[in-house]
Design a protein around this motif. Structure first.
Motif, mmCIF file in Angstrom:
data_model
loop_
_atom_site.group_PDB
_atom_site.id
_atom_site.type_symbol
_atom_site.label_atom_id
_atom_site.label_comp_id
_atom_site.label_asym_id
_atom_site.label_seq_id
_atom_site.Cartn_x
_atom_site.Cartn_y
_atom_site.Cartn_z
ATOM 1 N N TRP A 119 -47.382 26.271 107.531
ATOM 2 C CA TRP A 119 -49.197 26.282 107.592
ATOM 3 C C TRP A 119 -49.703 26.611 109.087
ATOM 4 O O TRP A 119 -50.641 27.327 108.765
ATOM 5 C CB TRP A 119 -49.686 25.133 107.054
ATOM 6 C CG TRP A 119 -49.438 24.638 105.737
ATOM 7 C CD1 TRP A 119 -48.499 23.572 105.129
ATOM 8 C CD2 TRP A 119 -49.880 25.226 104.349
ATOM 9 N NE1 TRP A 119 -48.707 23.722 103.658
ATOM 10 C CE2 TRP A 119 -49.498 24.595 103.329
ATOM 11 C CE3 TRP A 119 -50.825 26.358 104.383
ATOM 12 C CZ2 TRP A 119 -49.797 25.186 102.002
ATOM 13 C CZ3 TRP A 119 -51.199 26.866 102.962
ATOM 14 C CH2 TRP A 119 -50.706 26.277 101.812
ATOM 15 N N LYS A 120 -48.915 26.166 109.918
ATOM 16 C CA LYS A 120 -49.688 26.206 111.223
ATOM 17 C C LYS A 120 -49.380 27.580 111.576
ATOM 18 O O LYS A 120 -50.283 28.183 112.397
ATOM 19 C CB LYS A 120 -48.908 25.153 112.223
ATOM 20 C CG LYS A 120 -49.579 25.187 113.666
ATOM 21 C CD LYS A 120 -50.760 24.527 113.737
ATOM 22 C CE LYS A 120 -51.102 24.498 115.182
ATOM 23 N NZ LYS A 120 -51.485 25.432 116.173
ATOM 24 N N GLU A 123 -52.416 29.508 110.594
ATOM 25 C CA GLU A 123 -53.580 29.144 111.513
ATOM 26 C C GLU A 123 -53.659 29.966 112.731
ATOM 27 O O GLU A 123 -54.508 30.487 113.000
ATOM 28 C CB GLU A 123 -53.652 27.596 111.525
ATOM 29 C CG GLU A 123 -54.903 27.404 112.302
ATOM 30 C CD GLU A 123 -54.754 25.674 112.624
ATOM 31 O OE1 GLU A 123 -55.016 25.127 113.682
ATOM 32 O OE2 GLU A 123 -54.163 25.007 111.813
ATOM 33 N N ASP A 124 -52.332 29.973 113.436
ATOM 34 C CA ASP A 124 -52.359 30.400 114.654
ATOM 35 C C ASP A 124 -52.542 31.840 114.662
ATOM 36 O O ASP A 124 -52.887 32.731 115.581
ATOM 37 C CB ASP A 124 -51.011 29.959 115.335
ATOM 38 C CG ASP A 124 -50.971 28.820 115.768
ATOM 39 O OD1 ASP A 124 -51.842 27.978 115.731
ATOM 40 O OD2 ASP A 124 -49.870 28.319 116.007
ATOM 41 N N GLU A 126 -53.993 33.617 112.488
ATOM 42 C CA GLU A 126 -55.164 33.946 111.508
ATOM 43 C C GLU A 126 -55.075 34.630 110.195
ATOM 44 O O GLU A 126 -55.740 35.648 110.289
ATOM 45 C CB GLU A 126 -56.156 34.715 112.624
ATOM 46 C CG GLU A 126 -56.420 33.850 113.725
ATOM 47 C CD GLU A 126 -57.596 34.578 114.732
ATOM 48 O OE1 GLU A 126 -58.093 35.636 114.259
ATOM 49 O OE2 GLU A 126 -57.607 34.245 115.927
ATOM 50 N N PRO A 128 -54.690 33.381 106.790
ATOM 51 C CA PRO A 128 -54.976 32.148 105.767
ATOM 52 C C PRO A 128 -53.954 32.268 104.882
ATOM 53 O O PRO A 128 -53.696 33.489 104.222
ATOM 54 C CB PRO A 128 -56.377 32.265 105.369
ATOM 55 C CG PRO A 128 -57.224 33.109 106.116
ATOM 56 C CD PRO A 128 -56.298 33.936 106.975
ATOM 57 N N SER A 154 -51.916 19.785 102.481
ATOM 58 C CA SER A 154 -52.213 21.247 102.896
ATOM 59 C C SER A 154 -53.518 21.463 102.933
ATOM 60 O O SER A 154 -53.912 22.785 103.580
ATOM 61 C CB SER A 154 -51.327 22.218 101.937
ATOM 62 O OG SER A 154 -52.093 22.107 100.535
#
Length: 370
Positions: A119-120, A123-124, A126, A128, A154
């Protein structure tokens, strides 16, 4: 972290464990003859890592144990018409990790940790992500509360698919995917709980009482293939009014554009200080018009562009165009000191990996590709 290893790309299908594991994957494989032997090219790092684990002396006190490889390359024999840009390739680079766990409880803990990494990465980068959790009915009945807990953590809706029987080597897996500009999934990170391979490859440890244990193994790719990551990032730009990459990944984070030759030295001094502050900055010292330099900085998707003229040289204050705040045909400009520019870039890149500028600082020395 994991122990980095390098494993072969070619395997002998005469090895019973390798042949059985290869047969578990539906993806088409590159198979060929070498003399009288049937061979294959790997489609993941499982074969080599499991062979390493088989040859190790494993103590339960050292578990969980992670082996990691950035497997360049892995291969899948996609058919003509199935290869699509960066989304579906015959050769690809896959970050691949396998975790030997002590028992089921250890596997659940490691699974949750590695899913959080997946999941990270979305995010990092960009990009989704959405997700689907698949497991057997027996696993769901035993760990229903745990499954619902990781779905809740989540923060996004997840599809849960329950299989009546186990037909794969895994009993539980999560697949995360970015969504392309046409609403189709680009499968990227995955975590899988494998309950077959330790038996198949005879990977084992012994309890203090002498009991032989074939432990669960987690398969994890924290990002999915690098090519699909790039694909997801490019697809994401289709929804942006002004396309851009995350600042921490931009090859050039700051471009300095001198108005005239007399401003080049001042721009170089700023560029050197930005480089020293771990910011990838270059200087467009070419004998071109300012408008062309700015236009080409836009074509390079440079996050921060500062024009250096007489006023900037005298005051030390820079007029900076910030790409992420700009609109189409309406650039967003902000006056900053050099320190404020450094702080702005650092705020966006905090906690992210850094590599220095890998091309010459002066664009006049940089090779151009057409």
């Amino acid at each position: 972290g994991g122990m980095p290893v390098e494993t072969p790309v070619m395997y002998d299908l005469g090895d019973k464990a390798i042949a059985e594991h290869a047969a578990k994957f539906g993806e088409r494989q590159y198979r060929f003859k070498s003399g009288n032997r049937d061979m294959m090219l790997r489609f993941a790092a499982c074969f080599g890592m499991f062979s390493i684990m088989h040859d190790m002396h494993i103590s339960p006190n050292t578990l969980p144990m992670k082996l990691y490889e950035l497997s360049t390359y892995s291969f899948r024999h996609e058919q003509k018409g199935e290869v699509i840009g960066l989304k579906r390739l015959r050769a690809f680079t896959m970050p691949d990790m396998h975790t030997l766990c002590r028992d089921a409880d250890g596997a659940l803990t490691a699974f949750e940790e590695q899913l959080a990494i997946g999941w990270k990465t979305g995010e990092d980068l960009e990009t989704p992500l959405v997700g689907v959790f698949r497991c057997t009915r027996d696993f769901f009945d035993q760990y229903e509360l745990w499954i619902k807990g990781i779905v809740a953590k989540s923060g996004v809706p997840m599809l849960i698919e329950v299989l009546s029987d186990r037909v794969h080597y895994w009993i539980a897996k999560v697949d995360l995917a970015a969504i392309d500009a046409q609403g189709r999934p680009i499968e990227n990170p995955t975590v899988q709980m494998d309950v077959e391979s330790a038996d198949r490859f005879d990977i084992k440890y012994y309890t203090p009482e002498g009991t032989e244990i074939h432990p669960p193994i987690l398969h994890c790719s924290p990002t999915g293939s690098i090519e699909r990551v790039i694909c997801a990032m490019l697809e994401g730009t289709a929804a942006q009014e002004v396309p851009s990459f995350p600042t921490w990944l931009a090859p050039t984070q700051v471009r300095l554009v001198p108005v005239a030759e007399r401003h080049v030295c001042f721009a170089e001094e700023i560029g050197a200080r930005l480089n020293a502050a771990c910011i990838r900055a270059d200087v467009d010292d070419r004998d071109e018009s300012v408008n062309k330099k700015i236009r080409e900085a836009g074509m390079d998707w440079v996050p921060y562009v500062a024009v250096i003229g007489d006023q900037e040289a005298e005051t030390g204050r820079l007029m900076v165009t910030i790409r992420k705040l700009s609109e189409k045909k309406k650039p967003y400009k902000e006056t900053m000191t050099e320190t404020e520019l450094i702080q702005a870039v650092k705020l966006e890149t905090a906690g992210k990996p850094f590599r220095p500028l890998y091309t010459p600082r002066l664009l006049s020395n940089k090779p151009r590709f057409i």
